[in-house]
Design a protein around this motif. Structure first.
Motif, PDB file in Angstrom:
ATOM      1  N   THR A  71       0.824  -1.086   0.172  1.00 17.44           N
ATOM      2  CA  THR A  71       0.114   0.000  -0.130  1.00 17.44           C
ATOM      3  C   THR A  71       0.871   1.451   0.082  1.00 17.44           C
ATOM      4  O   THR A  71       0.560   2.340  -0.747  1.00 17.44           O
ATOM      5  CB  THR A  71      -0.938   0.169   1.149  1.00 17.44           C
ATOM      6  N   ARG A  72       1.896   1.175   0.752  1.00 17.67           N
ATOM      7  CA  ARG A  72       2.593   2.395   0.795  1.00 17.67           C
ATOM      8  C   ARG A  72       3.494   2.859  -0.649  1.00 17.67           C
ATOM      9  O   ARG A  72       3.632   3.951  -0.792  1.00 17.67           O
ATOM     10  CB  ARG A  72       3.976   2.084   1.798  1.00 17.67           C
ATOM     11  N   ARG A  73       3.724   1.587  -1.479  1.00 19.57           N
ATOM     12  CA  ARG A  73       4.494   2.095  -2.474  1.00 19.57           C
ATOM     13  C   ARG A  73       3.383   2.719  -3.669  1.00 19.57           C
ATOM     14  O   ARG A  73       3.811   3.313  -4.493  1.00 19.57           O
ATOM     15  CB  ARG A  73       4.740   0.417  -3.215  1.00 19.57           C
ATOM     16  N   LEU A  74       1.890   2.419  -3.591  1.00 19.73           N
ATOM     17  CA  LEU A  74       1.130   3.068  -4.510  1.00 19.73           C
ATOM     18  C   LEU A  74       1.162   4.513  -4.378  1.00 19.73           C
ATOM     19  O   LEU A  74       1.297   5.313  -3.488  1.00 19.73           O
ATOM     20  CB  LEU A  74      -0.441   2.564  -4.054  1.00 19.73           C
ATOM     21  N   GLN A  75       0.714   4.918  -5.555  1.00 17.91           N
ATOM     22  CA  GLN A  75       0.518   6.570  -5.729  1.00 17.91           C
ATOM     23  C   GLN A  75      -0.710   6.869  -4.915  1.00 17.91           C
ATOM     24  O   GLN A  75      -1.938   6.337  -4.823  1.00 17.91           O
ATOM     25  CB  GLN A  75       0.339   6.930  -7.029  1.00 17.91           C
ATOM     26  N   ALA A  76      -0.893   8.082  -4.119  1.00 19.52           N
ATOM     27  CA  ALA A  76      -1.777   8.597  -3.279  1.00 19.52           C
ATOM     28  C   ALA A  76      -2.709   9.245  -4.266  1.00 19.52           C
ATOM     29  O   ALA A  76      -2.429  10.043  -5.213  1.00 19.52           O
ATOM     30  CB  ALA A  76      -1.400   9.385  -2.355  1.00 19.52           C
ATOM     31  N   PHE A  77      -4.058   9.192  -4.185  1.00 22.31           N
ATOM     32  CA  PHE A  77      -5.035   9.875  -4.962  1.00 22.31           C
ATOM     33  C   PHE A  77      -6.031  10.652  -3.897  1.00 22.31           C
ATOM     34  O   PHE A  77      -6.319   9.972  -2.690  1.00 22.31           O
ATOM     35  CB  PHE A  77      -5.752   8.745  -5.896  1.00 22.31           C
ATOM     36  N   PRO A  78      -6.535  11.797  -4.414  1.00 18.81           N
ATOM     37  CA  PRO A  78      -6.047  12.398  -5.416  1.00 18.81           C
ATOM     38  C   PRO A  78      -4.810  13.235  -5.446  1.00 18.81           C
ATOM     39  O   PRO A  78      -3.998  13.221  -4.409  1.00 18.81           O
ATOM     40  CB  PRO A  78      -7.276  13.686  -5.646  1.00 18.81           C
ATOM     41  N   MET A  79      -4.258  13.609  -6.421  1.00 17.92           N
ATOM     42  CA  MET A  79      -2.574  14.181  -6.939  1.00 17.92           C
ATOM     43  C   MET A  79      -2.976  15.862  -6.849  1.00 17.92           C
ATOM     44  O   MET A  79      -4.129  16.313  -6.775  1.00 17.92           O
ATOM     45  CB  MET A  79      -1.917  13.738  -7.857  1.00 17.92           C
ATOM     46  N   SER A  80      -1.903  16.299  -6.596  1.00 15.95           N
ATOM     47  CA  SER A  80      -1.948  17.862  -6.703  1.00 15.95           C
ATOM     48  C   SER A  80      -1.474  18.387  -8.052  1.00 15.95           C
ATOM     49  O   SER A  80      -0.662  17.907  -8.971  1.00 15.95           O
ATOM     50  CB  SER A  80      -0.826  18.531  -5.652  1.00 15.95           C
ATOM     51  N   ARG A  81      -2.227  19.616  -8.383  1.00 10.87           N
ATOM     52  CA  ARG A  81      -1.883  20.025  -9.670  1.00 10.87           C
ATOM     53  C   ARG A  81      -0.601  21.025  -9.575  1.00 10.87           C
ATOM     54  O   ARG A  81      -0.137  21.387  -8.584  1.00 10.87           O
ATOM     55  CB  ARG A  81      -3.038  21.122 -10.095  1.00 10.87           C
ATOM     56  N   ALA A  82      -0.018  21.218 -10.598  1.00 11.41           N
ATOM     57  CA  ALA A  82       1.181  22.172 -10.791  1.00 11.41           C
ATOM     58  C   ALA A  82       0.927  23.539 -10.656  1.00 11.41           C
ATOM     59  O   ALA A  82      -0.119  23.873 -11.209  1.00 11.41           O
ATOM     60  CB  ALA A  82       2.078  21.773 -12.077  1.00 11.41           C
ATOM     61  N   ALA A  83       1.503  24.329  -9.755  1.00  7.97           N
ATOM     62  CA  ALA A  83       1.210  25.542  -9.507  1.00  7.97           C
ATOM     63  C   ALA A  83       1.150  26.354 -11.005  1.00  7.97           C
ATOM     64  O   ALA A  83       0.527  27.552 -11.195  1.00  7.97           O
ATOM     65  CB  ALA A  83       1.767  26.245  -8.445  1.00  7.97           C
ATOM     66  N   SER A  84       2.229  26.118 -11.582  1.00 11.55           N
ATOM     67  CA  SER A  84       2.378  26.781 -12.931  1.00 11.55           C
ATOM     68  C   SER A  84       1.343  26.537 -14.026  1.00 11.55           C
ATOM     69  O   SER A  84       1.432  27.419 -14.996  1.00 11.55           O
ATOM     70  CB  SER A  84       3.912  26.370 -13.311  1.00 11.55           C
ATOM     71  N   CYS A  85       0.506  25.283 -13.689  1.00 11.28           N
ATOM     72  CA  CYS A  85      -0.306  25.102 -14.680  1.00 11.28           C
ATOM     73  C   CYS A  85      -1.764  24.719 -14.331  1.00 11.28           C
ATOM     74  O   CYS A  85      -2.209  23.501 -14.127  1.00 11.28           O
ATOM     75  CB  CYS A  85       0.202  23.638 -15.612  1.00 11.28           C
ATOM     76  N   PRO A  86      -2.210  25.767 -13.729  1.00 13.30           N
ATOM     77  CA  PRO A  86      -3.585  25.601 -12.668  1.00 13.30           C
ATOM     78  C   PRO A  86      -4.830  25.098 -13.656  1.00 13.30           C
ATOM     79  O   PRO A  86      -5.793  24.635 -13.057  1.00 13.30           O
ATOM     80  CB  PRO A  86      -3.792  26.854 -12.356  1.00 13.30           C
ATOM     81  N   PHE A  87      -4.700  25.058 -14.860  1.00 10.00           N
ATOM     82  CA  PHE A  87      -5.665  24.334 -15.706  1.00 10.00           C
ATOM     83  C   PHE A  87      -5.642  22.932 -16.239  1.00 10.00           C
ATOM     84  O   PHE A  87      -6.511  22.560 -16.922  1.00 10.00           O
ATOM     85  CB  PHE A  87      -5.960  25.292 -17.078  1.00 10.00           C
ATOM     86  N   ASP A  88      -4.657  22.675 -16.006  1.00 11.46           N
ATOM     87  CA  ASP A  88      -4.336  21.306 -16.470  1.00 11.46           C
ATOM     88  C   ASP A  88      -4.333  20.244 -15.137  1.00 11.46           C
ATOM     89  O   ASP A  88      -4.140  20.443 -14.236  1.00 11.46           O
ATOM     90  CB  ASP A  88      -2.722  21.121 -16.867  1.00 11.46           C
ATOM     91  N   PRO A  89      -4.698  18.896 -15.620  1.00 14.64           N
ATOM     92  CA  PRO A  89      -4.812  17.848 -14.589  1.00 14.64           C
ATOM     93  C   PRO A  89      -3.342  17.534 -13.831  1.00 14.64           C
ATOM     94  O   PRO A  89      -2.275  18.063 -14.446  1.00 14.64           O
ATOM     95  CB  PRO A  89      -5.049  16.528 -15.248  1.00 14.64           C
ATOM     96  N   PRO A  90      -3.175  17.065 -12.540  1.00 13.34           N
ATOM     97  CA  PRO A  90      -2.170  16.885 -11.841  1.00 13.34           C
ATOM     98  C   PRO A  90      -1.008  15.915 -12.921  1.00 13.34           C
ATOM     99  O   PRO A  90      -1.266  14.980 -13.180  1.00 13.34           O
ATOM    100  CB  PRO A  90      -2.362  16.070 -10.700  1.00 13.34           C
ATOM    101  N   PRO A  91       0.142  16.510 -12.843  1.00 13.47           N
ATOM    102  CA  PRO A  91       1.091  15.779 -13.562  1.00 13.47           C
ATOM    103  C   PRO A  91       1.076  14.238 -13.105  1.00 13.47           C
ATOM    104  O   PRO A  91       1.630  13.676 -14.147  1.00 13.47           O
ATOM    105  CB  PRO A  91       2.494  16.466 -13.433  1.00 13.47           C
ATOM    106  N   ALA A  92       1.199  14.102 -12.150  1.00  8.03           N
ATOM    107  CA  ALA A  92       1.227  12.717 -11.666  1.00  8.03           C
ATOM    108  C   ALA A  92       0.055  11.675 -12.201  1.00  8.03           C
ATOM    109  O   ALA A  92       0.379  10.618 -12.491  1.00  8.03           O
ATOM    110  CB  ALA A  92       1.359  12.524 -10.132  1.00  8.03           C
ATOM    111  N   LEU A  93      -1.003  12.383 -12.298  1.00 11.24           N
ATOM    112  CA  LEU A  93      -2.148  11.743 -13.028  1.00 11.24           C
ATOM    113  C   LEU A  93      -1.796  11.344 -14.504  1.00 11.24           C
ATOM    114  O   LEU A  93      -2.129  10.625 -14.841  1.00 11.24           O
ATOM    115  CB  LEU A  93      -3.607  12.566 -12.698  1.00 11.24           C
ATOM    116  N   ARG A  94      -1.330  12.524 -15.337  1.00 15.26           N
ATOM    117  CA  ARG A  94      -1.019  12.474 -16.483  1.00 15.26           C
ATOM    118  C   ARG A  94       0.046  11.371 -16.809  1.00 15.26           C
ATOM    119  O   ARG A  94      -0.108  10.391 -17.779  1.00 15.26           O
ATOM    120  CB  ARG A  94      -0.455  13.679 -17.083  1.00 15.26           C
TER     121      ARG A  94
END
Length: 404
Positions: A5-28
């Motif tokens: 479980t610790r190795r899994l990516q946490a959801f939800p992820m955070s958006r990049a402050a420099s790209c507030p209209f885009d999905p989180p980079p980790a999600l992409r």
């Protein structure tokens, strides 16, 4: 916590402050790697995250996937949501046939032909709000001056709720949608809204009018709904009917203002088809429901080389599907001329958004009128000075200072 479980990516992820209209980079990144990925949730439970368009459509049309939030393995988005769903559930987190039975009570009010008859009234509201904006000195906050009052006025008229109570229901709506809300705060906000709508239902039971509350009161009198279930349904309509569209108006305006050539295309046209296309593209590009559509598997479901086992939670990340390059060419580019009608902003299948015809008309009127009547509209601060709703179920901005 187990090592797996610790190795899994946490959801939800955070958006990049420099790209507030885009999905989180980790999600992409997860989308590029695989259409389905196991992720870790707030309570250390594990769910499947679905990131690609084709798999989302397939799963949302599959009756083996349940929207029933009372299922013990439903992947709740946080403790407050889990608390809210411990009481009487809304029909949107039910399965057929009960979901379909309750939804049919509302379909006529939100049918496309019915909603189109509201367009002149929505236009009058938009023009009145812009008149008020232009009468005062800039800068002003577009959220409080235009984006929030427009859909609030419309849903109040449709439901039969006094607009004078807007500060009360808007404040409680914000509590219910905020990710930091505690279970106790959520329970109290839900009770305040439900009690308020129950009081209005009581009035309609005694004195019906030509509004949706009166329709719900008729279903209560006919024995098709309990009075409490009708109040819960009315509360859902009131919250969803203003919050989602208000956030789309403000965030859509801000996104367009970052692309002057797109704004110019809207200013230069009187073609309603282009305005409608721009709205669909903004719905795709922004995807404001930012914590996914949540389901639980009732049976094993083989898909994309994986098997979702019965009892496993599933989260369908709309914002990722709407940026799927296999469906939308150059998906990170905002293009009001794009045919974006295949987007997933309103979901898919039997649970797709009931109010989407109304949302479309409101957005077409709001954005078309705003840029036509205030052609020099501009942000009064930079993007780094705008408070984005990173902490809410529905993405948007808390404030949008604008000038002209």
């Amino acid at each position: 916590m187990a090592a797996e479980t610790r190795r899994l990516q946490a959801f939800p992820m955070s958006r990049a402050a420099s790209c507030p209209f885009d999905p989180p980079p980790a999600l992409r990144a997860l989308q590029v790697a695989s259409p389905l990925t196991r992720v870790r949730l707030w309570d250390d439970s594990i769910a499947w995250l679905v990131t690609r368009h084709a798999e989302q459509r397939k799963l949302l049309a599959d009756p083996r996937l349940s929207a029933d939030a009372s299922h013990p393995h439903y992947p709740h988005r946080g403790p407050a949501q889990k608390e809210l769903l411990a009481g009487e559930r809304s029909f949107i987190v039910m399965d057929d046939p009960e979901h379909a039975r309750m939804r049919r009570m509302l379909t006529a009010a939100f049918a496309i032909k019915r909603v189109e008859t509201l367009r002149p009234a929505i236009q009058r509201i938009a023009d009145r709000l812009i008149d008020d904006m232009l009468a005062g000195p800039p800068p002003l906050d577009l959220v409080t001056a235009f984006a929030l009052p427009l859909p609030s006025s419309v849903i109040c008229e449709l439901l039969g709720v006094p607009y004078g109570d807007h500060e009360f229901f808007q404040a409680n709506s914000r509590i219910l949608l905020n990710n930091a809300t505690t279970p106790q705060q959520a329970r109290s906000a839900r009770e305040r809204l439900t009690d308020y709508l129950d009081g209005l239902l009581g009035q309609r039971l005694a004195d019906p009018r030509g509004d949706l509350l009166s329709d719900l009161a008729r279903h209560v009198n006919d024995g098709e709904l309990t009075r409490h279930a009708a109040a819960v349904m009315a509360s859902l309509l009131l919250v969803a009917g203003h919050e989602t569209t208000a956030n789309m108006i403000a965030l859509g305006t801000l996104a367009l203002l970052q692309h002057p050539e797109q704004v110019e295309a809207l200013r230069a046209t009187d073609d309603p088809a282009l305005i409608a296309a721009a709205v669909e593209e903004l719905l795709r590009y922004l995807s404001i429901v930012q914590s996914g559509r949540r389901r639980v598997a009732l049976q094993d479901i083989p898909i994309a080389g994986q098997t979702i086992r019965a009892g496993e939670g599933v989260i369908l990340a709309t914002e990722a599907a709407n940026r799927d390059a296999s469906v939308f060419a150059d998906p990170d580019r905002l293009d009001v001329h794009r045919d974006a009608r295949g987007h997933m902003a309103f979901g898919f299948g039997v649970h797709q958004c009931l109010g989407q015809p109304l949302a479309r008309v409101e957005l077409q009127v709001a954005l078309g009128t705003l840029f036509r009547r205030i052609p020099t509209l501009r942000p009064a601060v930079g993007l780094d000075g705008i408070p984005f709703k990173h902490d809410s179920l529905v993405y948007g901005v808390y404030e949008l200072p604008v000038g002209w």
